[in-house]
Design a protein around this motif. Structure first.
Motif, PDB file in Angstrom:
ATOM      1  N   HIS A 107      -8.365   7.769  -3.674  1.00  0.00           N
ATOM      2  CA  HIS A 107      -8.435   8.273  -5.047  1.00  0.00           C
ATOM      3  C   HIS A 107      -9.691   7.618  -5.651  1.00  0.00           C
ATOM      4  CE1 HIS A 107      -7.404   8.275  -9.358  1.00  0.00           C
ATOM      5  NE2 HIS A 107      -6.579   9.273  -9.087  1.00  0.00           N
ATOM      6  N   PRO A 108     -10.320   8.241  -6.653  1.00  0.00           N
ATOM      7  CA  PRO A 108     -11.480   7.568  -7.253  1.00  0.00           C
ATOM      8  C   PRO A 108     -11.178   6.141  -7.721  1.00  0.00           C
ATOM      9  CG  PRO A 108     -11.251   9.802  -8.125  1.00  0.00           C
ATOM     10  CD  PRO A 108     -10.075   9.575  -7.233  1.00  0.00           C
ATOM     11  N   GLU A 109      -9.915   5.852  -8.045  1.00  0.00           N
ATOM     12  CA  GLU A 109      -9.576   4.498  -8.511  1.00  0.00           C
ATOM     13  C   GLU A 109      -8.961   3.612  -7.425  1.00  0.00           C
ATOM     14  OE1 GLU A 109      -7.552   4.384 -12.469  1.00  0.00           O
ATOM     15  OE2 GLU A 109      -7.961   6.541 -12.449  1.00  0.00           O
ATOM     16  N   HIS A 120       0.149   1.951 -10.114  1.00  0.00           N
ATOM     17  CA  HIS A 120      -0.359   1.293  -8.905  1.00  0.00           C
ATOM     18  C   HIS A 120      -1.410   2.138  -8.187  1.00  0.00           C
ATOM     19  CE1 HIS A 120       3.519  -0.743  -9.654  1.00  0.00           C
ATOM     20  NE2 HIS A 120       2.855  -1.807  -9.222  1.00  0.00           N
ATOM     21  N   VAL A 121      -2.162   2.928  -8.928  1.00  0.00           N
ATOM     22  CA  VAL A 121      -3.124   3.842  -8.297  1.00  0.00           C
ATOM     23  C   VAL A 121      -4.132   3.110  -7.395  1.00  0.00           C
ATOM     24  CG1 VAL A 121      -4.619   3.879 -10.354  1.00  0.00           C
ATOM     25  CG2 VAL A 121      -4.721   5.784  -8.737  1.00  0.00           C
ATOM     26  N   LYS A 122      -4.453   1.862  -7.746  1.00  0.00           N
ATOM     27  CA  LYS A 122      -5.417   1.095  -6.933  1.00  0.00           C
ATOM     28  C   LYS A 122      -4.905   0.870  -5.509  1.00  0.00           C
ATOM     29  CE  LYS A 122      -7.567  -1.622 -10.525  1.00  0.00           C
ATOM     30  NZ  LYS A 122      -7.330  -2.813 -11.327  1.00  0.00           N
ATOM     31  N   GLN A 123      -3.565   0.924  -5.371  1.00  0.00           N
ATOM     32  CA  GLN A 123      -2.951   0.652  -4.063  1.00  0.00           C
ATOM     33  C   GLN A 123      -2.668   1.947  -3.290  1.00  0.00           C
ATOM     34  OE1 GLN A 123      -0.560  -2.199  -6.802  1.00  0.00           O
ATOM     35  NE2 GLN A 123       0.624  -1.954  -4.919  1.00  0.00           N
ATOM     36  N   ILE A 125       0.847  -1.197   0.000  1.00  0.00           N
ATOM     37  CA  ILE A 125       0.000   0.000   0.000  1.00  0.00           C
ATOM     38  C   ILE A 125       0.881   1.245   0.000  1.00  0.00           C
ATOM     39  CG2 ILE A 125      -1.576   1.348   1.476  1.00  0.00           C
ATOM     40  CD1 ILE A 125      -3.049  -1.324   1.875  1.00  0.00           C
ATOM     41  N   LEU A 126       0.530   2.179  -0.870  1.00  0.00           N
ATOM     42  CA  LEU A 126       1.267   3.444  -0.966  1.00  0.00           C
ATOM     43  C   LEU A 126       0.397   4.512  -0.320  1.00  0.00           C
ATOM     44  CD1 LEU A 126       2.380   3.178  -4.715  1.00  0.00           C
ATOM     45  CD2 LEU A 126       3.719   2.674  -2.685  1.00  0.00           C
ATOM     46  N   SER A 127       0.826   4.962   0.856  1.00  0.00           N
ATOM     47  CA  SER A 127      -0.021   5.847   1.634  1.00  0.00           C
ATOM     48  C   SER A 127       0.684   7.181   1.876  1.00  0.00           C
ATOM     49  CB  SER A 127      -0.319   5.140   2.969  1.00  0.00           C
ATOM     50  OG  SER A 127      -0.967   6.003   3.850  1.00  0.00           O
ATOM     51  N   SER A 128      -0.056   8.272   1.701  1.00  0.00           N
ATOM     52  CA  SER A 128       0.527   9.604   1.924  1.00  0.00           C
ATOM     53  C   SER A 128      -0.033  10.207   3.205  1.00  0.00           C
ATOM     54  CB  SER A 128       0.180  10.519   0.746  1.00  0.00           C
ATOM     55  OG  SER A 128       0.595  11.838   1.042  1.00  0.00           O
ATOM     56  N   SER A 129       0.820  10.910   3.953  1.00  0.00           N
ATOM     57  CA  SER A 129       0.361  11.600   5.170  1.00  0.00           C
ATOM     58  C   SER A 129      -0.210  12.979   4.872  1.00  0.00           C
ATOM     59  CB  SER A 129       1.529  11.784   6.143  1.00  0.00           C
ATOM     60  OG  SER A 129       2.139  10.579   6.441  1.00  0.00           O
ATOM     61  N   SER A 130      -0.322  13.327   3.610  1.00  0.00           N
ATOM     62  CA  SER A 130      -0.706  14.693   3.239  1.00  0.00           C
ATOM     63  C   SER A 130      -1.901  15.223   4.036  1.00  0.00           C
ATOM     64  CB  SER A 130      -1.054  14.744   1.755  1.00  0.00           C
ATOM     65  OG  SER A 130      -1.486  16.044   1.439  1.00  0.00           O
ATOM     66  N   LEU A 174      -2.418  13.711  -6.273  1.00  0.00           N
ATOM     67  CA  LEU A 174      -1.203  12.973  -5.914  1.00  0.00           C
ATOM     68  C   LEU A 174      -0.972  11.724  -6.765  1.00  0.00           C
ATOM     69  CD1 LEU A 174      -1.603  13.028  -2.009  1.00  0.00           C
ATOM     70  CD2 LEU A 174       0.271  14.094  -3.267  1.00  0.00           C
ATOM     71  N   PHE A 175      -2.063  10.996  -7.065  1.00  0.00           N
ATOM     72  CA  PHE A 175      -1.881   9.623  -7.565  1.00  0.00           C
ATOM     73  C   PHE A 175      -2.320   9.389  -9.007  1.00  0.00           C
ATOM     74  CE2 PHE A 175      -3.134   8.887  -2.903  1.00  0.00           C
ATOM     75  CZ  PHE A 175      -1.827   8.937  -2.455  1.00  0.00           C
TER      76      PHE A 175
END
Ligand code: NAI
Length: 319
Positions: free
Chosen positions: A161-163, A137-140, A118-123, A131-132
């Protein structure tokens, strides 16, 4: 170390978000690798995490079932990005709030990660669609926005993200629960997410009330800290409505006209400039002078209060 495998925090800071995530993941028994563009930041962070965990252990406030030494042994630094992410199940990005920088980093990660992590942002305010979008790998990908200081304030807003795949939301949610944070699902992305939208609504009306000379800045803050805030630490505004009448329906019956009447008198978005800034600043500086030492001491006191409050919340399980 755990059945869930390794976890990883990517990009971090000495004292702020990356460091807090590292401590939280370690408290849940996860292996954490810290990566930063500045090697010195990693060294500083490892040192300050050690100090903080030891002092938390001494005061009986260390999270998780492992001791400080065990938790510390789970955290290591890594100067190479590819090595840092190898075998990771979760990557928590915590670089400065700059869209171009974050996009560059996610593009880098996109090229080296597998289909599982999983690619997670603290933004705190950049939208997932900014961002994505376009990543393989947008699904992740997901935003997991913590609240400062995350070690004592458990909320994490999860923004897809919508995806983003539902499984990414579910896995991140489960991970946050596992480290005893309080995740909430923001179902669709929106500017400011939920926490900051509520916060700005409050700041905005606070500012107007001071600007219009209705109340002093200090008294305004007391209305929150010794009034609304007392209950909001335990129940939210919607449950407050439910409890303040014979349930929600009765509250709306009784109070909706009054609420709408008052709400219609709210003014426009304040400018946050000019005389009002000076007036508010004067009151704030009388209480807490704005030099680094006084500010740091007051933040320290605030964090102590939050630590005690989080203990109390833990004892006061809902009936
Ligand atoms: P910070 O500026 O303290 O730390 C950022 C770290 O990223 C530094 O250690 C820096 O060396 C490192 N870095 C910079 N460029 C890098 C790169 N290309 N690759 C790897 N590392 C790099 O920032 P802070 O306050 O910890 O914020 C991080 C994120 O967390 C931001 O997105 C912020 O919006 C979010 N956040 C911050 C909160 C706060 O109260 N500080 C609260 C909630 C979220």
């Amino acid at each position: 170390i755990s059945e869930l495998g390794g976890s990883l925090v990517y990009g971090m800071s000495d004292g702020l978000i990356g460091r807090s995530w590292a401590m939280l993941f370690a408290s849940g028994g996860f292996k954490v690798k810290l990566y930063d563009i500045e090697q010195q930041q990693i060294t500083n962070a490892l040192e300050s995490i050690r100090k903080e965990m030891k002092s938390l252990e001494q005061s009986g406030s260390l999270k998780g079932s492992l001791g400080a030494e065990q938790q510390l042994s789970l955290i290591s630094g890594c100067g190479n990005l590819a090595e840092a992410v190898e075998g990771a199940m979760h990557i928590q990005e915590c670089v400065p709030e700059n869209l171009e920088l974050k996009k560059k980093i996610f593009a880098q990660l996109d090229r080296i990660v597998d289909d599982q992590v999983i690619l997670s942002s603290s933004s705190s305010c950049l939208l997932p669609s900014k961002l994505f979008t376009g990543l393989a790998h947008v699904k992740q990908c997901i935003v997991a926005h913590p609240v400062n200081p995350p070690y004592y304030v458990p909320l994490v807003e999860l923004v897809p993200h919508p995806e983003t795949a539902p499984a990414t939301m579910d896995r991140t949610y489960a991970l946050m629960k596992k480290i005893r944070q309080t995740p909430v699902r923001v179902l669709k992305e929106i500017d400011g997410f939920v926490l900051n939208r509520l916060q700005y609504a409050i700041i905005s009306e606070a500012w107007r009330l001071v600007e219009e000379g209705i109340v002093s800045p200090n008294d305004l803050d007391l209305v929150m800290s010794d009034g609304l805030g007392m209950r909001y630490a335990f129940i939210g505004p919607l449950e407050t409505m439910h409890l303040n009448a014979e349930g929600m329906v009765s509250y709306c019956d009784r109070y909706s006209e009054g609420m709408k009447r008052v709400l219609k008198t709210f003014g426009p978005v304040p400018e946050f400039s000019g005389d009002t800034v000076e007036k508010v600043n004067q009151d704030m500086c009388m209480k807490v002078p704005d030099d680094p030492e006084h500010l740091a001491a007051r933040r320290h006191w605030r964090d102590d209060c939050l630590m005690q409050l989080s203990k109390l919340k833990h004892q006061m399980q809902p009936q």
